[in-house]
Design an enzyme around this catalytic site. Structure first.
Site, PDB file in Angstrom:
ATOM      1  N   HIS A 391      -5.258  -8.016  20.486  1.00 59.85           N
ATOM      2  CA  HIS A 391      -4.942  -9.296  19.836  1.00 59.85           C
ATOM      3  C   HIS A 391      -4.568  -9.067  18.372  1.00 59.85           C
ATOM      4  O   HIS A 391      -3.492  -9.483  17.920  1.00 59.85           O
ATOM      5  CB  HIS A 391      -6.153 -10.231  19.942  1.00 59.85           C
ATOM      6  CG  HIS A 391      -5.984 -11.551  19.252  1.00 59.85           C
ATOM      7  ND1 HIS A 391      -5.724 -12.719  19.930  1.00 59.85           N
ATOM      8  CD2 HIS A 391      -6.051 -11.898  17.938  1.00 59.85           C
ATOM      9  CE1 HIS A 391      -5.624 -13.724  19.072  1.00 59.85           C
ATOM     10  NE2 HIS A 391      -5.824 -13.250  17.848  1.00 59.85           N
ATOM     11  N   GLU A 392      -5.447  -8.395  17.636  1.00 59.31           N
ATOM     12  CA  GLU A 392      -5.184  -8.156  16.215  1.00 59.31           C
ATOM     13  C   GLU A 392      -4.010  -7.204  16.021  1.00 59.31           C
ATOM     14  O   GLU A 392      -3.266  -7.307  15.038  1.00 59.31           O
ATOM     15  CB  GLU A 392      -6.442  -7.632  15.520  1.00 59.31           C
ATOM     16  CG  GLU A 392      -7.644  -8.560  15.574  1.00 59.31           C
ATOM     17  CD  GLU A 392      -7.385  -9.957  15.030  1.00 59.31           C
ATOM     18  OE1 GLU A 392      -6.411 -10.141  14.258  1.00 59.31           O
ATOM     19  OE2 GLU A 392      -8.134 -10.882  15.385  1.00 59.31           O
ATOM     20  N   HIS A 395      -0.901  -9.211  15.945  1.00 55.86           N
ATOM     21  CA  HIS A 395      -0.648  -9.725  14.595  1.00 55.86           C
ATOM     22  C   HIS A 395      -0.033  -8.650  13.714  1.00 55.86           C
ATOM     23  O   HIS A 395       0.944  -8.888  12.992  1.00 55.86           O
ATOM     24  CB  HIS A 395      -1.959 -10.179  13.957  1.00 55.86           C
ATOM     25  CG  HIS A 395      -2.485 -11.481  14.463  1.00 55.86           C
ATOM     26  ND1 HIS A 395      -1.739 -12.629  14.533  1.00 55.86           N
ATOM     27  CD2 HIS A 395      -3.725 -11.833  14.905  1.00 55.86           C
ATOM     28  CE1 HIS A 395      -2.476 -13.626  15.004  1.00 55.86           C
ATOM     29  NE2 HIS A 395      -3.684 -13.166  15.235  1.00 55.86           N
ATOM     30  N   HIS A 398       3.507  -7.841  14.518  1.00 54.13           N
ATOM     31  CA  HIS A 398       4.340  -8.950  14.056  1.00 54.13           C
ATOM     32  C   HIS A 398       4.643  -8.766  12.571  1.00 54.13           C
ATOM     33  O   HIS A 398       5.794  -8.891  12.128  1.00 54.13           O
ATOM     34  CB  HIS A 398       3.608 -10.271  14.313  1.00 54.13           C
ATOM     35  CG  HIS A 398       4.475 -11.485  14.221  1.00 54.13           C
ATOM     36  ND1 HIS A 398       3.984 -12.765  14.410  1.00 54.13           N
ATOM     37  CD2 HIS A 398       5.792 -11.645  13.940  1.00 54.13           C
ATOM     38  CE1 HIS A 398       4.956 -13.645  14.260  1.00 54.13           C
ATOM     39  NE2 HIS A 398       6.064 -12.986  13.967  1.00 54.13           N
TER      40      HIS A 398
END
Length: 599
Positions: A391-392, A395, A398
């Site tokens: 998940h992180e 980020h 991105h």
């Protein structure tokens, strides 16, 4: 008597498990040197104030402002990462406070600029763009700025608002220090009878315990502390909500919600559409809760029973090194370039891994245009933390793709887009795990994890969104946000969401007091919209549709070069209607059916 297991001090954590901040500043002395230079640049930029631009002065002012903003960001992220690693370290708390003050001064010094630009006529701006070709790179910036014209104040009032930024941060800062450092949690027992010091990170793991007495004790003991300080925490939340409402009012918005969504050019109907659609499908959550009660063979289902795996201890578990390897395998479908950057993240200490005394709770990805994207974890050896890692990393990738493909003015992305990248990674991991095992027990566990993740991300975050909107509306109407009002509303809201299949324990009324995202101004709804959009995106990616993968990478590279809803349309999803939400609930029901068929 068994020895109490305590968290390590920051100095006791192995270096390889900490983030390497020397890529930002080699030493704290280098930080101090840059800080002094930046303070001088703040004064210099303020002296640029003008009521008239030509193409050259507009461009040169933009470049000077960019230089200052990049330096302030770099200083601020360094100090915040240092501070978050050990919130009990007064030196880094002071450093972070100084950076917050510097950022406030910089914001105040720049307050004249946007109102001055807004005084430029449309014809004059077109002329400047034709005269200075470099200004064309700021076309979307100007479009976005002029779209907010009705909400930008004159230079004097902008300066006043900017100068108050550090004061406005006080409720959030007090809450952070209190909950991460000052609150003292009791000692409880784990599954093996060991005495462990309770913390938010330890609490999350204990709530997954297969021993119900462990879950119950952790739940009751944690909320004993929050109940003890509920009035103080209601005061800090009230202060934060007042700030949001005040800022919205000053900028001529009808509500804090309109103001917050306007920052990302999101129509308020997107917010309400989420709440309406989720409420429409609450019977699915009630069905899942009742299935959970049945499979756990419980006479009564309690709130502390909602997180333990339905099928006992996980048949799969990962230490941090194993989790990195599994992440690479799962995400490889996104292509070699993506994986190269994931390996760069893993091999160059962009991640602060383990929990230590005073460390900020939870997990996040942080960084700015001129730094690496750093990840904070509080690692526990379980499946949930593998999902947290991907998940992180979503980020961080991105951020990486954005900063390496966009100029500074578009080198960040809106909060609305942020959660889509992270939850797409989670859905890719779920698909990978389900496809790469024939073990029925593993399949059941992963399906359970997906359903729990859906429950926690779409249902739960929408519940938070309803609570947050209620708090802002009540304060705006002049109703004081007391601990009793907040707790009573939250308790009833919780009952509605989970239905009669679960006992709403009295302690759950105080859950609002431990949710840091309520200090982030209409942030939480984007977890839910992001997860739902991610299901659509991951469908194409997991089918190895190269066009879908290319569009996804294009989305990661877009930054803020276009409005968020337009970026998503280019990625293949129209988020102005409920189709993507309906599809998400369809997948939830399909996987719920699949789980029922396996058992």
């Amino acid at each position: 008597m068994s020895e109490v297991q305590q968290l390590p001090k920051r100095s006791e954590v192995p270096e390889k498990l900490t983030w390497d901040l020397t890529t930002i500043y080699k030493t704290d002395n280098d930080f101090e040197s840059d800080f002094k230079e930046c303070a001088k640049e703040v004064e210099a930029v303020e002296k640029l104030k003008t009521d008239h631009f030509d193409g050259k002065t507009l461009l040169s002012d933009l470049k000077a402002i960019e230089k200052l903003e990049r330096k302030v960001e770099k200083l601020y992220v360094y100090s915040s990462l240092k501070s978050d690693a050990d919130t009990s370290n007064s030196e880094y708390q002071s450093m972070n406070a100084r950076c917050a003050d510097l950022a406030s001064k910089a914001s105040s010094a720049l307050a004249w600029f946007e109102p001055a630009v807004l005084n430029i006529s449309e014809d004059d701006l077109k002329k400047m763009l034709s005269e200075e070709s470099a200004l064309v790179d700021y076309t979307h910036y100007f479009d976005e700025l002029f779209s907010q014209k009705d909400h930008i104040l004159d230079a004097e009032h902008e300066k006043i608002l900017s100068s108050l930024g550090n004061i406005f941060d006080t409720p959030s800062n007090v809450y952070g220090v209190m909950t991460n450092s000052d609150l003292k949690f009791p000692v409880v027992s784990d599954e093996d009878g060991n005495k462990v010091e309770l913390s938010n990170g330890v609490y999350s793991k204990l709530l997954e315990s297969t021993d119900r007495s462990v879950r119950k004790e952790a739940f009751q003991q944690l909320y004993t502390v929050y109940n003890q300080f509920k009035n103080t925490l209601a005061s800090t939340l009230s202060g934060e909500v007042k700030v949001h409402n005040f800022r919205a009012s000053m900028r001529h918005f009808s509500s804090a919600k309109e103001a917050a969504l306007s920052n990302n050019h999101i129509d308020e109907k997107v917010y309400q559409q989420l709440i309406d659609t989720v409420n429409k499908y609450l019977p699915l959550l009630h069905r899942y809760v009742k299935l959970r009660k049945k499979l756990l063979s419980l006479d009564e289902m309690h709130m502390y029973d909602l997180y333990t795996p339905l099928f006992g201890s996980s048949p799969i578990s990962y230490n941090f090194d194993e989790a990195k390897e599994e992440s690479i395998k799962a995400l490889s479908i996104l292509g070699d370039d993506y994986i190269d950057h994931i390996k760069e993240e893993f091999n160059n200490r962009w991640i602060d891994v383990v929990e230590n005394k005073g460390k900020r709770s939870g997990a996040y990805s942080s960084g700015v245009y001129d730094t690496n994207p750093y990840i904070l974890l509080n690692w526990q050896d379980n499946l949930d933390n593998l999902f947290t890692l991907v998940h992180e990393s979503g980020h961080s990738m991105h951020s990486y793709y954005t900063t390496h493909n966009q100029p500074f003015q578009y080198g960040d992305y809106s909060i609305f887009l942020a959660e889509i990248a992270s939850t797409t990674n989670e859905n890719i991991l779920t698909d990978y795990l389900l496809k790469n095992t024939d073990d029925v027990e593993v399949k059941k566990y992963v399906l359970n994890h997906f359903l729990d993740g859906f429950k926690g991300t779409i249902f739960r975050q929408t519940q938070f969104a309803e609570f947050e909107d209620f708090a802002h509306q009540q304060e705006q109407a002049g109703n004081p946000l007391t601990a009793k009002m907040l707790s009573d509303f939250y308790y009833k809201l919780n009952q509605r969401y989970y239905g009669d299949g679960v006992v709403s324990d009295p302690e759950i009324a105080y859950e609002w007091a431990r949710i840091p995202h309520f200090y982030m101004n209409y942030y939480v709804y984007q977890y839910a919209t992001g997860f739902a959009a991610a299901i659509d995106l991951s469908d194409g990616i997991c089918a190895n549709d190269q066009e879908a993968i290319d569009k996804y990478i294009g989305y990661l590279k877009s930054g803020s070069s276009d409005y968020p809803l337009n970026v998503m349309k280019k990625a293949g999803i129209d988020m102005t209607n409920a189709d993507y939400l309906e599809n998400a609930f369809k997948v939830f029901e399909e996987r719920l059916n699949e789980l029922e068929s396996l058992i």
